[in-house]
Design a protein around this motif. Structure first.
Motif, short mmCIF file in Angstrom:
data_model
loop_
_atom_site.label_atom_id
_atom_site.label_comp_id
_atom_site.label_asym_id
_atom_site.label_seq_id
_atom_site.Cartn_x
_atom_site.Cartn_y
_atom_site.Cartn_z
N GLN A 25 7.65 19.16 -8.80
CA GLN A 25 7.97 18.21 -9.87
C GLN A 25 7.88 18.88 -11.24
O GLN A 25 8.75 18.69 -12.09
CB GLN A 25 7.02 17.01 -9.79
CG GLN A 25 7.28 16.11 -8.60
CD GLN A 25 6.49 14.81 -8.68
OE1 GLN A 25 6.11 14.36 -9.75
NE2 GLN A 25 6.23 14.19 -7.53
N ARG A 71 1.66 8.37 -17.62
CA ARG A 71 0.91 9.62 -17.43
C ARG A 71 1.39 10.64 -18.45
O ARG A 71 1.75 11.76 -18.12
CB ARG A 71 1.11 10.14 -16.00
CG ARG A 71 0.59 9.21 -14.92
CD ARG A 71 0.82 9.74 -13.52
NE ARG A 71 0.14 11.01 -13.29
CZ ARG A 71 0.23 11.70 -12.16
NH1 ARG A 71 0.96 11.25 -11.16
NH2 ARG A 71 -0.42 12.84 -12.01
N HIS A 72 1.40 10.23 -19.71
CA HIS A 72 1.95 11.12 -20.74
C HIS A 72 1.11 12.37 -20.92
O HIS A 72 1.62 13.41 -21.36
CB HIS A 72 2.13 10.38 -22.06
CG HIS A 72 0.85 10.07 -22.78
ND1 HIS A 72 -0.05 9.11 -22.36
CD2 HIS A 72 0.31 10.60 -23.91
CE1 HIS A 72 -1.06 9.05 -23.18
NE2 HIS A 72 -0.88 9.95 -24.13
N TYR A 78 6.35 8.60 -15.72
CA TYR A 78 5.31 9.54 -16.15
C TYR A 78 5.19 9.58 -17.67
O TYR A 78 4.09 9.73 -18.22
CB TYR A 78 5.62 10.95 -15.65
CG TYR A 78 5.37 11.19 -14.18
CD1 TYR A 78 4.71 10.25 -13.39
CD2 TYR A 78 5.79 12.36 -13.55
CE1 TYR A 78 4.49 10.46 -12.04
CE2 TYR A 78 5.57 12.59 -12.20
CZ TYR A 78 4.93 11.64 -11.45
OH TYR A 78 4.71 11.87 -10.12
N GLN A 79 6.32 9.48 -18.36
CA GLN A 79 6.30 9.56 -19.83
C GLN A 79 5.47 8.43 -20.43
O GLN A 79 4.87 8.61 -21.51
CB GLN A 79 7.73 9.48 -20.37
CG GLN A 79 8.61 10.65 -20.00
CD GLN A 79 10.00 10.47 -20.56
OE1 GLN A 79 10.23 10.68 -21.76
NE2 GLN A 79 10.94 10.05 -19.73
N THR A 117 -0.05 14.12 -18.48
CA THR A 117 0.51 15.04 -17.49
C THR A 117 1.76 15.71 -18.03
O THR A 117 1.95 16.93 -17.88
CB THR A 117 0.85 14.28 -16.19
OG1 THR A 117 -0.35 13.74 -15.63
CG2 THR A 117 1.49 15.21 -15.16
N ILE A 118 2.62 14.95 -18.68
CA ILE A 118 3.84 15.51 -19.27
C ILE A 118 3.49 16.55 -20.34
O ILE A 118 4.10 17.62 -20.41
CB ILE A 118 4.71 14.40 -19.88
CG1 ILE A 118 5.23 13.46 -18.79
CG2 ILE A 118 5.87 14.98 -20.67
CD1 ILE A 118 6.18 14.10 -17.81
#
Length: 267
Positions: free
Chosen positions: A128, A111-112, A107-108, A114-115
């Motif tokens: 999550q 999909r950064h 994710y980092q 989202t983080i």
């Protein structure tokens, strides 16, 4: 200068060895070259521009902390459907912790955004996000996520002293044979390109033929079925090269990401 270290970003150890041998063949020697991966360069820049650099969150660092959080009654009561899967099954709990650690690591990079949303929002809406915020609360500033480091780098480069420190240390970065470029890396490249030269050596399997907009026959058939208007005839609608579209899909996506940033290409 002659002894200035050159930094080359690649994605495989095999590419590093090939470049080392090719440079030695052409120059007689290979020296003062440091190889990095795209992920390494984020941590390296953070180390250079921080007085006390914090480690980066990785799957190896967080998997056992996730396992501990899964064992907490608070989590099990808040998300009983998830807890039911691994309760009384220790192996399942370990496997879930490993899988979630790998997901958070991905994710980092992929999909950064989202983080960043998870970090900015106080309330957790799913399990999550809940676990991610528990990790942040546990590690605080002792371990940082990659999107957080990117934000710190942007602030650091806005400081003249920090910028001069970077420019003294790195005269430019060379990206060789990078097939996968993620939005996080692209944002980093865009930030760096404002201050130091970036050189991209990308593998285009068909440099004399523009194929980036080509489609497979299957894709064209689906598009025609959805399109109520008549499609133009002639060569305009011919399917692209099957080999290019099959084996070149990854580099095609990377080129598409780069071409979205015209200022990065044209500077």
């Amino acid at each position: 200068g002659v002894f200035q270290q050159q930094h080359i970003i690649t994605q495989t150890e095999g590419m590093n060895k090939w470049l080392t041998s090719q440079i030695a063949i052409q120059q007689g020697i290979t020296a003062q070259i440091a190889f990095h991966t795209p992920n390494d360069i984020i941590g390296l820049l953070h180390e250079w521009l921080s007085e006390k650099a914090s480690p980066v969150i990785t799957a190896e660092k967080i998997r056992w902390q996730i396992w501990k959080e899964l064992s907490q009654p608070e989590f099990q009561n808040t998300f009983p459907a998830i807890a039911q899967y691994y309760q009384e099954h220790p192996v399942r709990q370990i496997a879930l912790a490993v899988e979630l650690a790998d997901l958070f690591d991905q994710y980092q990079i992929y999909r950064h955004s989202t983080i960043n949303d998870w970090n900015d929002n106080a309330a957790a809406t799913d399990f999550q996000q809940y676990l991610w915020k528990k990790l942040h609360a546990y590690y605080k500033d002792r371990v940082l996520d990659k999107p957080g480091i990117l934000n710190k780098l942007k602030k650091a480069l806005a400081n003249k002293d920090q910028l001069q420190l970077l420019m003294n240390r790195v005269k430019g970065l060379h990206f060789f044979g990078i097939a996968v470029i993620t939005p996080l890396h692209l944002e980093l490249f865009k930030t760096l390109a404002e201050h130091i030269p970036l050189h991209f050596y990308l593998m285009n399997p068909a440099p004399l033929y523009y194929w980036m907009d080509d489609e497979t026959e299957k894709t064209q058939i689906k598009r025609k079925q959805k399109n109520k208007f008549n499609m133009p005839s002639g060569d305009f609608n011919r399917p692209g090269n099957t080999l290019l579209l099959g084996w070149g899909s990854v580099i095609k996506d990377s080129f598409a990401l780069l071409f979205q940033q015209e200022e990065l290409i044209n500077e």
